[in-house]
Design an enzyme around this catalytic site. Structure first.
Site, PDB file in Angstrom:
ATOM      1  N   ALA A 199       2.869   1.510  -3.361  1.00  0.00           N
ATOM      2  CA  ALA A 199       1.993   1.791  -4.504  1.00  0.00           C
ATOM      3  C   ALA A 199       1.513   3.238  -4.478  1.00  0.00           C
ATOM      4  CB  ALA A 199       0.803   0.834  -4.503  1.00  0.00           C
ATOM      5  N   CYS A 200       1.217   3.751  -3.297  1.00  0.00           N
ATOM      6  CA  CYS A 200       0.788   5.150  -3.195  1.00  0.00           C
ATOM      7  C   CYS A 200       1.929   6.091  -3.565  1.00  0.00           C
ATOM      8  CB  CYS A 200       0.286   5.448  -1.786  1.00  0.00           C
ATOM      9  SG  CYS A 200      -1.341   4.752  -1.420  1.00  0.00           S
ATOM     10  N   ALA A 201       3.152   5.780  -3.120  1.00  0.00           N
ATOM     11  CA  ALA A 201       4.298   6.613  -3.491  1.00  0.00           C
ATOM     12  C   ALA A 201       4.439   6.680  -5.005  1.00  0.00           C
ATOM     13  CB  ALA A 201       5.579   6.067  -2.858  1.00  0.00           C
ATOM     14  N   TYR A 216       0.816  -1.211   0.000  1.00  0.00           N
ATOM     15  CA  TYR A 216       0.000   0.000   0.000  1.00  0.00           C
ATOM     16  C   TYR A 216       0.854   1.267   0.000  1.00  0.00           C
ATOM     17  CZ  TYR A 216      -1.931   3.524   3.333  1.00  0.00           C
ATOM     18  OH  TYR A 216      -2.245   4.660   4.031  1.00  0.00           O
ATOM     19  N   PHE A 269       1.679   8.863  -6.581  1.00  0.00           N
ATOM     20  CA  PHE A 269       1.964  10.297  -6.488  1.00  0.00           C
ATOM     21  C   PHE A 269       3.014  10.699  -7.516  1.00  0.00           C
ATOM     22  CE2 PHE A 269       0.096  10.125  -2.149  1.00  0.00           C
ATOM     23  CZ  PHE A 269      -0.737  11.233  -2.245  1.00  0.00           C
TER      24      PHE A 269
END
Length: 434
Positions: free
Chosen positions: A395-397, A392, A400
Site C-alpha cells: 500500500a505504501c509503494a 502495509y 508513493f
C-alpha cells in the site's frame, strides 16, 4: 444473513458501487455483483464482514476484514498484494455516494440480525484515543518509547529477511530500477555522508539510528559516529554489528531519547526516517534542539516521508490503519512546512530533493524479499502479522506512485554569525555527486 426481509449482499454492494463497475463479487449468501469475467474477483466469505463495516465504516473495518479473512481476492499473494491494490484503486470512479435512505435501509438490514461483537485482530494496537486515556500522550518520551517498541522491537530476524543485509529501513537510492536493493541502500548511505561532507576524526550524531547502518558506514570512513534509538532490540543488534566490524573506537550506539543527548558541537547531525515519529507540532522544538547540537558551520541532513499537501494545523498526517497496525502516533507534514521549521530554527537550507520514486522501488524490493522468505516470516511473527506487513509495504509503494506521499532530504548548515568567508563555510555549489 438471509431471510426474506434482509438485503442480499449484492444489494448492499450496489449501494456503494455503480452497476458497471469492473469487479465481480461473490458473497456467502449466494448473491453476486458484477460480470463473471471481470479481472478483479472478490469473495466475501463471512457475514462478519458486514458487522465489521457497520461498526467501522472506514478503512479499519476493511483492514480488519482482510486481515481476518472475511474476504479474499482471486490471485492475491499475501506477501505482495500490490497488483490487487492497483485494481481496487481503479474502482474509485465507480464509487457512488448512497442516499440517507439507502444507508438507513442497509444498517437496518444488518442490525436486524442482532448486535454482534466484532473481532479485533491480535496484531491491532489501541487507537490514539485509547492510548491517550492510558496516559500515553503522543510524542512525550514515555509514549515515544512505547510506540517505537511496538514497531521496531517486533523481531530483528523478521526485519532482516525483508530488509536484506543492509538492515536499512528507509528509502534507498537507485541508479536504475534494476539496481539491487543492497547496492541502492549503500548508495543512500553514501549520499547522506557525501552531503554532510565529514572528514576522518569529525563527529556525527545519528538520531533514530535503527540497527546502526549509518553509524557503521560513517565509522568505516573514519568518522566518530554516535547513534541513538529508543529500541533496545535495535541497539543490541547494532552493538554486536559494531563489534563484528571492529569499529568500537569510532562507533557507539545508545538506547537514548534524542532530547537527552548530553554532547554538543557535532560536526554533523543526521535524522533518517526519524521525523515521522516526532509529530508535526513538535518539529520546531526538534530542529531547535538540532541547532544546539551542531557546531557553527556544521551540517544537518534530515530525510523523511512527507505528504503532498498541507493539512490543517494539529491534524495528524497519517491514516488509521498505519496508526493501529504499524506506526502508532505517526505524523507527516508537507515539505514546505518542514523547510520552514528548519529555517526558523536558524539553519540555512542549502539543498532539498524529492526521492519519491526511489521509495516506491525500495518498497517493491521489500515485498519481494517478504515473498521469498514467506514461510520463515510467518513462523517468526505469525500469519496475521506477516499478512499485515505485506499489505502495509504494498500500500505504501502504491501511495508513493500515486503521489499521496513523498520523501525528502533537506541539507542545512548552521551559519557562523561571526562572518567567516563563504569558502570557509561551505562551497559555493553542491559538493557531492548527485
Amino acid at each position: 444473513m438471509g431471510n426474506g426481509k434482509s438485503m442480499k449482499v449484492s444489494e448492499m454492494i450496489g449501494t456503494f458501487l455503480e452497476p458497471d463497475a469492473p469487479v465481480r463479487i461473490d458473497a456467502f449468501d449466494g448473491s453476486s455483483f458484477g460480470p463473471s469475467d471481470a479481472d478483479l474477483q472478490i469473495s466475501i466469505t463471512s457475514p462478519k464482514m458486514m458487522y465489521q463495516l457497520v461498526h467501522n465504516p472506514n478503512e479499519i473495518g476493511v483492514a480488519r476484514s482482510y486481515i481476518l479473512g472475511y474476504f479474499d481476492i482471486k490471485g492475491i499473494d499475501y506477501a505482495d498484494p500490490y497488483p490487487q491494490l492497483r485494481q481496487l484503486v481503479a474502482l474509485s470512479p465507480y464509487v457512488r455516494k448512497p442516499s440517507p435512505a439507502e444507508l438507513a435501509r442497509l444498517a437496518a438490514a444488518v442490525l436486524s440480525h442482532g448486535i454482534h461483537k466484532v473481532e479485533v485482530p491480535e496484531s491491532e494496537g489501541p487507537s490514539r484515543f485509547e492510548r491517550i486515556t492510558h496516559g500515553l500522550i503522543p510524542h512525550t518520551e514515555k509514549a515515544d518509547s512505547e510506540t517505537v517498541s511496538f514497531h521496531y522491537d517486533l523481531s530483528n530476524e523478521f526485519y532482516s529477511r525483508f530488509l536484506g543485509p543492509s538492515m536499512t529501513y528507509t528509502c534507498a537510492v537507485f541508479d536504475t530500477p534494476e539496481t539491487s536493493l543492497d547496492v541502492a541502500q549503500q548508495r543512500k548511505l553514501d549520499l547522506v555522508l557525501d552531503k554532510l561532507d565529514l572528514k576522518p576524526g569529525q563527529r556525527l550524531l545519528d538520531i533514530g539510528c535503527g540497527w546502526g547502518s549509518m553509524v557503521i558506514a560513517a565509522a568505516r570512513r573514519g568518522i566518530k559516529a554516535l547513534g541513538v534509538s529508543l529500541s533496545r532490540e535495535q541497539i543490541e543488534y547494532g552493538q554486536e554489528w559494531i563489534r563484528r566490524e571492529g569499529l568500537e573506537d569510532l562507533a557507539e550506539l545508545r538506547v537514548m531519547d534524542y532530547r537527552e543527548v548530553p554532547e554538543r558541537d557535532f560536526d554533523g547531525v543526521c535524522s533518517i526516517g526519524m521525523m515521522e515519529h516526532v509529530g508535526a507540532k513538535n518539529y520546531q522544538h526538534y530542529f531547535n534542539e538540532m541547532f544546539k547540537l551542531v557546531k557553527p558551520m556544521g551540517r544537518l541532513l534530515n530525510h523523511q516521508i512527507t505528504i503532498s499537501h498541507n493539512r490543517p494545523n494539529g491534524r495528524p498526517g497519517t491514516d488509521e490503519f498505519l496508526d493501529r497496525y504499524i506506526f502508532p502516533d505517526g505524523d507527516l507534514a508537507s515539505p514546505g512546512f518542514i523547510e520552514s521549521r528548519i529555517h526558523d530554527a536558524g539553519f540555512n537550507v542549502v539543498h532539498q530533493e524529492n526521492l519519491r520514486q526511489h521509495y516506491a522501488l525500495t518498497l517493491h524490493n521489500w515485498n519481494r524479499n517478504l515473498k521469498a522468505n514467506w514461510d520463515a516470516e510467518v513462523a517468526e511473527v505469525g500469519f496475521e502479522r506477516a499478512k499485515v506487513y505485506g499489505l502495509y509495504l504494498a500500500a505504501c509503494a502504491l501511495n508513493f506512485e500515486l503521489d499521496g506521499i513523498q520523501v525528502h532530504q533537506f541539507l542545512a548548515v548552521k551559519p557562523d554569525r561571526e562572518g567567516h568567508p563563504m569558502g570557509d563555510w561551505y562551497p559555493l555549489r553542491p559538493w557531492w555527486k548527485g
